[in-house]
Design a protein around this motif. Structure first.
Motif, PDB file in Angstrom:
ATOM      1  N   ASP A 142      81.977 -23.101  13.443  1.00  0.00           N
ATOM      2  CA  ASP A 142      81.900 -21.792  12.815  1.00  0.00           C
ATOM      3  C   ASP A 142      80.811 -20.960  13.490  1.00  0.00           C
ATOM      4  N   THR A 143      79.577 -21.468  13.445  1.00  0.00           N
ATOM      5  CA  THR A 143      78.448 -20.764  14.053  1.00  0.00           C
ATOM      6  C   THR A 143      77.483 -21.778  14.642  1.00  0.00           C
ATOM      7  N   PRO A 144      77.750 -22.285  15.850  1.00  0.00           N
ATOM      8  CA  PRO A 144      76.810 -23.240  16.452  1.00  0.00           C
ATOM      9  C   PRO A 144      75.535 -22.529  16.904  1.00  0.00           C
ATOM     10  N   VAL A 145      74.389 -23.023  16.465  1.00  0.00           N
ATOM     11  CA  VAL A 145      73.121 -22.350  16.758  1.00  0.00           C
ATOM     12  C   VAL A 145      72.130 -23.214  17.522  1.00  0.00           C
ATOM     13  N   ASP A 177      77.154 -21.093  21.850  1.00  0.00           N
ATOM     14  CA  ASP A 177      77.347 -19.650  21.784  1.00  0.00           C
ATOM     15  C   ASP A 177      77.804 -19.310  20.375  1.00  0.00           C
ATOM     16  N   PHE A 178      76.876 -18.783  19.558  1.00  0.00           N
ATOM     17  CA  PHE A 178      77.231 -18.602  18.149  1.00  0.00           C
ATOM     18  C   PHE A 178      78.164 -17.418  17.932  1.00  0.00           C
ATOM     19  N   GLN A 179      78.220 -16.479  18.875  1.00  0.00           N
ATOM     20  CA  GLN A 179      79.146 -15.366  18.736  1.00  0.00           C
ATOM     21  C   GLN A 179      80.585 -15.809  18.987  1.00  0.00           C
ATOM     22  N   LEU A 180      80.796 -16.618  20.030  1.00  0.00           N
ATOM     23  CA  LEU A 180      82.140 -17.064  20.393  1.00  0.00           C
ATOM     24  C   LEU A 180      82.516 -18.382  19.727  1.00  0.00           C
ATOM     25  N   ALA A 181      81.572 -19.004  19.008  1.00  0.00           N
ATOM     26  CA  ALA A 181      81.824 -20.295  18.351  1.00  0.00           C
ATOM     27  C   ALA A 181      82.300 -21.340  19.343  1.00  0.00           C
ATOM     28  N   GLU A 182      81.594 -21.450  20.458  1.00  0.00           N
ATOM     29  CA  GLU A 182      81.882 -22.425  21.500  1.00  0.00           C
ATOM     30  C   GLU A 182      80.583 -23.140  21.879  1.00  0.00           C
ATOM     31  N   PRO A 190      74.746 -16.615  23.715  1.00  0.00           N
ATOM     32  CA  PRO A 190      74.290 -18.008  23.788  1.00  0.00           C
ATOM     33  C   PRO A 190      72.894 -18.155  23.209  1.00  0.00           C
ATOM     34  N   VAL A 191      72.568 -19.356  22.775  1.00  0.00           N
ATOM     35  CA  VAL A 191      71.214 -19.698  22.365  1.00  0.00           C
ATOM     36  C   VAL A 191      70.655 -20.659  23.408  1.00  0.00           C
TER      37      VAL A 191
END
Length: 405
Positions: free
Chosen positions: A120-123, A90-95, A75-76
């Motif tokens: 794709d990659t939420p940051v 959570d950029f690893q799980l794309a959620e 998570p960020v």
């Protein structure tokens, strides 16, 4: 004045326009509280207490960690809504997970995929005053907006020039989004010129509806190298610290001395806050005396490097929903550490300033807590467990100095 020019995709590293360079000019002269921006009011504070005040913390709720159905990958920092829901990209799980004010796990908005409203990659994420959720998806790249009830509403592409430096360099140090639509990226440390011992890090912004990328702050750094690591800043040097409050208020640090600049949602400087507090001495890790086992070579390079002329006074900033500013006294990690760089130090000490820049109090967080968001006397934190699992924990702060006024 902001220097600006059209930026072509794939050439952002060479064509970013400079708004402000924090070089020798920021620290010239004996007055380390001198104004960074002419005409901007300066809130001057004296030397701050060495020890935190009388604060106790009561845990309100705890989610994720090892609990079934509440998985977190990487998570960020979360977004805080006006009704005290939080959204956790959570950029690893794309959620992007949403939690209720009481910690109820409400599931995720969107899902992984290439389609509209998918990730794709939420940051980064931010709530607007009307409850809409705005997500910065770095992978697409795009801004994605969800209605207050969680339904997908809109998606707009982002100029790839904003993300090109990260794609080329491979390091995203931090990203942010404002509900107004501005997007921010803190670039990783890069060597500059022919001298491998000199480098820079920068905070860049793409304004809503804009076509140019501005540099909000660039900080020169001295670098050391290890065979298994790319350029790494000499510990103790001033580094960029940046935070966006839920209302769009920005705090930006990275200047010489204990000071940070406050910007409004239109990215105009409105206040400078400073304190006559000397920086803490270098820690053993910052001197290269202590290091994790895989980083012995980097530690040797750190030990051999010249000491900074002026040490950083703090390492991180958090802007509360109540307009307070939280300044982490611990500097950024001496060695590569994603959790420390992205989430802050566990159990850190924070100086708290009011909206007008006046010092209020100093607090030390619970031992494992890494501060993410604040509203009044409620704090939202991340905590890392023995299996590297991350829990989201809310606390209530109880103090004689009353954090909530």
């Amino acid at each position: 004045m902001i220097a600006r020019r059209r930026t072509a995709p794939g050439r952002a590293a060479a064509s970013i326009a400079v708004l402000l360079l924090a070089g020798a000019c920021a620290g010239d002269g004996p007055d380390l509280c001198g104004p960074v921006h002419a005409g901007v009011p300066v809130a001057r504070n004296g030397e701050l207490p060495a020890q935190p005040g009388d604060v106790t913390f009561t845990e309100l709720w705890r989610v994720a960690g090892v609990q079934d159905g509440q998985d977190l990958g990487t998570p960020v920092p979360p977004a805080l809504a006006p009704d005290r829901r939080i959204a956790v990209p959570d950029f690893q799980l794309a959620e992007v997970y949403v939690l209720g004010p009481d910690g109820a796990w409400l599931g995720s908005v969107g899902r992984r995929g290439p389609g509209p409203g998918e990730f794709d990659t939420p940051v980064a994420a931010a709530f607007s005053a009307d409850g809409r959720l705005h997500v910065f998806d770095f992978g697409k790249p795009a801004r994605i907006t969800f209605a207050p009830g969680g339904a997908f509403e809109a998606e707009s592409p982002i100029d790839p020039a904003l993300t090109a430096p990260i794609v080329m360099g491979g390091e995203l140090a931090w990203a942010g989004i404002m509900s107004a639509g501005h997007l921010f990226v803190r670039l990783g440390v890069e060597a500059t010129g022919l001298d491998p011992s000199r480098g820079t890090e920068a905070l860049i912004v793409l304004r809503a509806g804009g076509t140019t990328i501005d540099t909000l702050l660039a900080v020169p750094l001295r670098l050391v190298w290890g065979a298994r690591f790319r350029a790494w800043p000499v510990p103790g040097d001033p580094r960029i610290a940046f935070a966006i409050g839920p209302d769009g208020t920005i705090a930006l640090g990275g200047y010489t001395g204990y000071r940070f600049v406050v910007f409004d949602a239109a990215l105009q400087p409105v206040l400078q806050v400073c304190a006559a507090t000397p920086p803490a001495p270098l820690t053993p890790a910052e001197r290269g005396v202590e290091s994790p086992e895989p980083m012995r070579e980097l530690a040797a390079a750190i030990a051999a490097a010249a000491r900074p002329d002026t040490l950083a006074s703090f390492g991180r900033l958090v802007v509360g929903a109540d307009g307070t500013f939280w300044v982490q006294r611990e500097r950024q990690p001496a060695y590569p550490d994603f959790a420390g760089s992205m989430y802050g130090e566990p159990g850190a000490t924070f100086d708290v300033f009011d909206r007008d820049g006046a010092y209020r109090t100093t607090v030390r967080l619970p031992p494992a807590a890494r501060l993410q968001a604040v509203a009044g006397d409620t704090l939202w934190t991340y905590e890392t467990g023995p299996l590297d699992e991350i829990s989201i924990v809310a606390y209530r702060a109880q103090t004689l100095n009353a954090l909530s006024r």
